[in-house]
Design a protein around this motif. Structure first.
Motif, PDB file in Angstrom:
ATOM      1  N   ASN A  29       0.827  -1.213   0.000  1.00 32.01           N
ATOM      2  CA  ASN A  29       0.000   0.000   0.000  1.00 32.01           C
ATOM      3  C   ASN A  29       0.858   1.258   0.000  1.00 32.01           C
ATOM      4  O   ASN A  29       0.542   2.247  -0.677  1.00 32.01           O
ATOM      5  N   ARG A  30       1.968   1.213   0.768  1.00 32.82           N
ATOM      6  CA  ARG A  30       2.868   2.359   0.788  1.00 32.82           C
ATOM      7  C   ARG A  30       3.529   2.568  -0.567  1.00 32.82           C
ATOM      8  O   ARG A  30       3.654   3.697  -1.042  1.00 32.82           O
ATOM      9  N   ALA A  31       3.973   1.448  -1.177  1.00 29.86           N
ATOM     10  CA  ALA A  31       4.618   1.541  -2.483  1.00 29.86           C
ATOM     11  C   ALA A  31       3.639   2.058  -3.532  1.00 29.86           C
ATOM     12  O   ALA A  31       3.987   2.889  -4.382  1.00 29.86           O
ATOM     13  N   ARG A  32       2.393   1.544  -3.482  1.00 29.32           N
ATOM     14  CA  ARG A  32       1.385   2.007  -4.442  1.00 29.32           C
ATOM     15  C   ARG A  32       1.049   3.483  -4.219  1.00 29.32           C
ATOM     16  O   ARG A  32       0.921   4.251  -5.169  1.00 29.32           O
ATOM     17  N   GLN A  33       0.946   3.893  -2.942  1.00 30.68           N
ATOM     18  CA  GLN A  33       0.656   5.289  -2.641  1.00 30.68           C
ATOM     19  C   GLN A  33       1.797   6.191  -3.099  1.00 30.68           C
ATOM     20  O   GLN A  33       1.570   7.291  -3.632  1.00 30.68           O
ATOM     21  N   ALA A  34       3.042   5.692  -2.895  1.00 31.53           N
ATOM     22  CA  ALA A  34       4.194   6.474  -3.331  1.00 31.53           C
ATOM     23  C   ALA A  34       4.208   6.612  -4.849  1.00 31.53           C
ATOM     24  O   ALA A  34       4.531   7.680  -5.390  1.00 31.53           O
ATOM     25  N   ALA A  35       3.842   5.517  -5.545  1.00 27.82           N
ATOM     26  CA  ALA A  35       3.817   5.566  -7.015  1.00 27.82           C
ATOM     27  C   ALA A  35       2.745   6.531  -7.502  1.00 27.82           C
ATOM     28  O   ALA A  35       2.967   7.302  -8.455  1.00 27.82           O
ATOM     29  N   ILE A  36       1.561   6.501  -6.858  1.00 31.10           N
ATOM     30  CA  ILE A  36       0.473   7.412  -7.249  1.00 31.10           C
ATOM     31  C   ILE A  36       0.882   8.856  -6.986  1.00 31.10           C
ATOM     32  O   ILE A  36       0.655   9.748  -7.818  1.00 31.10           O
ATOM     33  N   THR A  37       1.497   9.079  -5.808  1.00 35.60           N
ATOM     34  CA  THR A  37       1.946  10.436  -5.463  1.00 35.60           C
ATOM     35  C   THR A  37       2.971  10.950  -6.473  1.00 35.60           C
ATOM     36  O   THR A  37       2.927  12.121  -6.902  1.00 35.60           O
ATOM     37  N   GLN A  38       3.874  10.043  -6.877  1.00 34.54           N
ATOM     38  CA  GLN A  38       4.881  10.433  -7.853  1.00 34.54           C
ATOM     39  C   GLN A  38       4.251  10.770  -9.205  1.00 34.54           C
ATOM     40  O   GLN A  38       4.637  11.752  -9.858  1.00 34.54           O
ATOM     41  N   GLU A  39       3.255   9.987  -9.610  1.00 36.56           N
ATOM     42  CA  GLU A  39       2.582  10.253 -10.873  1.00 36.56           C
ATOM     43  C   GLU A  39       1.854  11.594 -10.832  1.00 36.56           C
ATOM     44  O   GLU A  39       1.891  12.381 -11.802  1.00 36.56           O
ATOM     45  N   ILE A  40       1.165  11.847  -9.698  1.00 35.34           N
ATOM     46  CA  ILE A  40       0.452  13.130  -9.567  1.00 35.34           C
ATOM     47  C   ILE A  40       1.436  14.292  -9.610  1.00 35.34           C
ATOM     48  O   ILE A  40       1.195  15.329 -10.267  1.00 35.34           O
ATOM     49  N   THR A  41       2.574  14.102  -8.906  1.00 39.33           N
ATOM     50  CA  THR A  41       3.599  15.154  -8.897  1.00 39.33           C
ATOM     51  C   THR A  41       4.121  15.406 -10.296  1.00 39.33           C
ATOM     52  O   THR A  41       4.316  16.572 -10.726  1.00 39.33           O
ATOM     53  N   GLU A  42       4.341  14.325 -11.045  1.00 40.70           N
ATOM     54  CA  GLU A  42       4.836  14.475 -12.423  1.00 40.70           C
ATOM     55  C   GLU A  42       3.813  15.160 -13.311  1.00 40.70           C
ATOM     56  O   GLU A  42       4.157  16.009 -14.165  1.00 40.70           O
ATOM     57  N   VAL A  43       2.533  14.823 -13.114  1.00 46.81           N
ATOM     58  CA  VAL A  43       1.474  15.468 -13.918  1.00 46.81           C
ATOM     59  C   VAL A  43       1.403  16.965 -13.612  1.00 46.81           C
ATOM     60  O   VAL A  43       1.307  17.814 -14.519  1.00 46.81           O
ATOM     61  N   ILE A  44       1.443  17.287 -12.317  1.00 43.90           N
ATOM     62  CA  ILE A  44       1.370  18.701 -11.917  1.00 43.90           C
ATOM     63  C   ILE A  44       2.586  19.469 -12.434  1.00 43.90           C
ATOM     64  O   ILE A  44       2.468  20.598 -12.945  1.00 43.90           O
ATOM     65  N   SER A  45       3.770  18.831 -12.304  1.00 48.99           N
ATOM     66  CA  SER A  45       4.990  19.483 -12.791  1.00 48.99           C
ATOM     67  C   SER A  45       4.927  19.700 -14.297  1.00 48.99           C
ATOM     68  O   SER A  45       5.319  20.754 -14.815  1.00 48.99           O
TER      69      SER A  45
END
Length: 299
Positions: free
Chosen positions: A270-286
Motif C-alpha cells: 500500500n505504501r509503495a502504491r501510494q508512493a507511485a500514485i503520489t509520484q505520478e500526480i507530482t509528475e502530472v502537476i509538474s
C-alpha cells in the motif's frame, strides 16, 4: 524499497506456501486421528494378553523364568544392552526427530556394550552419517504402523534376548503427554517385570481348573511374544501420533508466520502504491506547470 510488482510477487509466493502448510496440517490431523482409533481398537486385546500372563504367573510362579532373568552375573563388557530407536521417515516435524535421536545418543553412550536397532529413515541416515553401527536395519516405513510389522520386529528381538545376544532391551520412542506436549522416553521391555504384570483383580478359580497344553511354561512362552508385540505396536503408534502432532504444530506455526508476513507485505504494498500514485500526480502537476510557463513565455 521494492516496487509494488515485486511485493505482489512475493505475496503470491507466500500464499502458495500457505496452501501447502494448510494441506500438510489437514493430512497430519487425519492420520493422527486414524492412528489413535487403531490403537484404541487394539488396546483391549493386549490388556487381555497381559492379564492372562498375570493369571498364569499367579498359579505357576516359575513360568517364563527366562523372560524375567536379570542376568546379574553379567556386568561391564560382558553385558549387552539393545536399543530399539523409533524415528520418522520425513522432516518438517519441528524438534521431533532431534529429541528422540538426542536421547538415544545420550543413553547409548553410557553403555559399554550395546546393539542398535532402528525404525525410520531419518534415524538410519543420522546414525550412518555419524558412523554409529546399526546392528539391525528394520527397513519398515514409520508411517501407518501395523501389527504384522510389530510382530516381525518383536520376534527378532525376543530371539536375540532368549539366545543371550542381548541382556536387556529398551525402546526409545516419542510419547504424547497431551495434545500440545510430546516427550522422548526410554522404556525397558526385556527382561520383564513381574510387578508390572501382576496388577488388577481377577478370579483365579477359572484358571485354577484349566489344563495347560502341553504345560504352563510353554503357554506362557507362547503368549510373551504377543505381549512384546503389543508394547512395540503401542510405541510405534505413539511415535506416529507424536510425529504428526509435532508436524501439525510446525505447520500451524508456519501458517501463522506466513499470515503475519502477508500483513506486513500488504502494508508495504500500500505504501509503495501510494508512493507511485503520489509520484505520478507530482509528475502530472509538474508537467502542467511547465506547459503553462511555456505558453506564458510565448505570449
Amino acid at each position: 524499497m521494492p516496487n509494488a510488482r515485486e511485493i505482489q510477487s512475493r505475496m503470491k509466493s507466500i500464499k502458495d506456501t500457505m496452501k501447502i502448510t494448510n494441506a500438510m496440517y489437514m493430512v497430519s490431523s487425519s492420520k493422527l486421528q486414524k492412528a489413535r482409533r487403531d490403537l484404541k481398537n487394539t488396546e483391549p486385546y493386549f490388556e487381555m494378553v497381559q492379564e492372562s500372563l498375570a493369571k498364569i504367573l499367579d498359579i505357576y510362579p516359575d513360568a517364563g523364568n527366562k523372560f524375567f532373568d536379570l542376568r546379574t552375573g553379567k556386568s561391564g563388557k560382558n553385558r549387552t544392552t539393545g536399543y530399539l530407536v523409533i524415528t520418522a521417515d520425513k522432516g518438517l516435524a519441528g524438534a521431533y526427530n532431534h529429541n528422540v535421536i538426542k536421547l538415544a545418543e545420550k543413553t547409548i553412550n553410557g553403555e559399554e556394550e550395546s546393539k542398535l536397532f532402528v525404525v525410520g529413515q531419518l534415524g538410519r541416515h543420522y546414525f550412518e552419517k555419524k558412523n554409529i553401527p546399526i546392528d539391525i536395519h528394520f527397513n519398515y516405513t514409520a508411517q501407518n504402523p501395523t501389527m504384522n510389522r510389530s510382530r516381525q520386529i518383536s520376534a527378532r528381538l525376543v530371539d536375540l534376548f532368549v539366545g543371550g545376544e542381548i541382556d536387556e532391551l529398551y525402546v526409545i520412542y516419542t510419547k504424547m503427554v497431551n495434545s500440545m506436549t510430546v516427550e522422548a522416553v526410554s522404556k525397558r521391555i526385556l527382561p520383564l517385570k513381574k510387578e508390572k504384570l501382576e496388577q488388577g483383580e481377577f478370579d483365579n478359580n477359572i484358571y485354577a481348573s484349566c489344563e495347560f497344553m502341553p504345560d504352563a511354561e510353554t503357554v506362557f512362552d507362547t503368549i510373551v511374544p504377543d505381549y512384546i508385540s503389543g508394547f512395540i505396536y503401542g510405541a510405534l503408534i505413539e511415535s506416529f501420533c507424536s510425529e504428526h502432532n509435532a508436524r501439525m504444530m510446525a505447520m500451524q506455526t508456519a501458517t501463522d508466520s506466513a499470515s503475519q508476513m502477508i500483513k506486513n507485505l500488504t502494508i508495504q504494498f500500500n505504501r509503495a502504491r501510494q508512493a507511485a500514485i503520489t509520484q505520478e500526480i507530482t509528475e502530472v502537476i509538474s508537467g502542467s506547470k511547465a506547459q503553462k510557463n511555456k505558453q506564458s513565455g510565448n505570449l
